[in-house]
Structures are given as C-alpha cells and as structure tokens.
Scaffold this active site. Sequence first.
Site, mmCIF file in Angstrom:
data_model
loop_
_atom_site.group_PDB
_atom_site.id
_atom_site.type_symbol
_atom_site.label_atom_id
_atom_site.label_comp_id
_atom_site.label_asym_id
_atom_site.label_seq_id
_atom_site.Cartn_x
_atom_site.Cartn_y
_atom_site.Cartn_z
ATOM 1 C CB CYS A 11 -1.043 -0.036 1.210
ATOM 2 S SG CYS A 11 -2.272 1.093 0.904
ATOM 3 C CB CYS A 85 -3.570 1.962 -1.781
ATOM 4 S SG CYS A 85 -2.713 0.573 -1.437
ATOM 5 C CB CYS A 89 3.492 -4.118 -7.839
ATOM 6 S SG CYS A 89 2.719 -3.944 -6.380
#
Length: 139
Positions: A11, A85, A89
């Site tokens: 997050c 959120c 990645c």
Amino acid sequence: MSDKPRVLFVCVHNAGRSQMAAGWLRHLAGDTVEVRSAGSAPAETINPVAVQAMREVGIDITNQQPKLLDSDSVEASDVVVTMGCGDACPYFPGTRYEDWQLTDPAGQPIEVVRAVRDDIRTRIEKLITELAPRPSASS
C-alpha cells in the site's frame, strides 16, 4: 531458499491496511508463511488507530516500520497483494497478484478501522487456505 510461501502486502504508505494484513497473516499462519509489507511512499510511522484496532484482537504491530517497496521484494514473493490504494508493482511472471479493495483507515475513526481490520482477517483466512500445500496424488 525457503519452501514457505512468500506474501508481500503493498500500500502506498505502508502504514495501515498492509500492516494490518501482515499482522493478521503472521498471527494466523505463524511461521508457515514468510510475510512482508511495503509501500511506494512509506509513512514515518504506522497509523496509531490501526495499531489500536489490532491490539484489540491481541495482535501487536507496534514494532513494525513502514518500508519502501522495491522490485527485489516483489520478485522474491509468491503472492503480491495490493490494498486498493492504486500502488503499482513491478510485474514478474509466475507471481500471483491480487488487489483487495479496502477502505483507507487514514484519518478514520476506530469504528471504521475495526471494520477494515475484520474485512482483512476474512481475506487472510481465505488466502491461508489457498496457500496451504495440497496432498500429492501419490500420498
């Protein structure tokens, strides 16, 4: 190299949802899973209301520190869970990615954070069953 499944919770600030998820997984799975959490813009400290909510269920996350997300942590993980959120990645083939849409506990009253905590627990319990080794056909 470990045979344990490796789970990374991500997050942005690594101060609330991802820390609660990591706390739940450590608590419920013990040492059967390697648990990490990180964020792209880590906060200075963990959200104190998240700490309070977890303490209410007997899980102490006060010794955790928000950490910076790096591609090595993602690559070393079997499962990467983002917490709704919008954090991006790095993608590595063979890694399982999930996005859990969860309310951000930042600035929320304890009642809201408790609901997030309980939602995370349900998701962690399901994840644990999915990570459990399956009996082989020869056994």
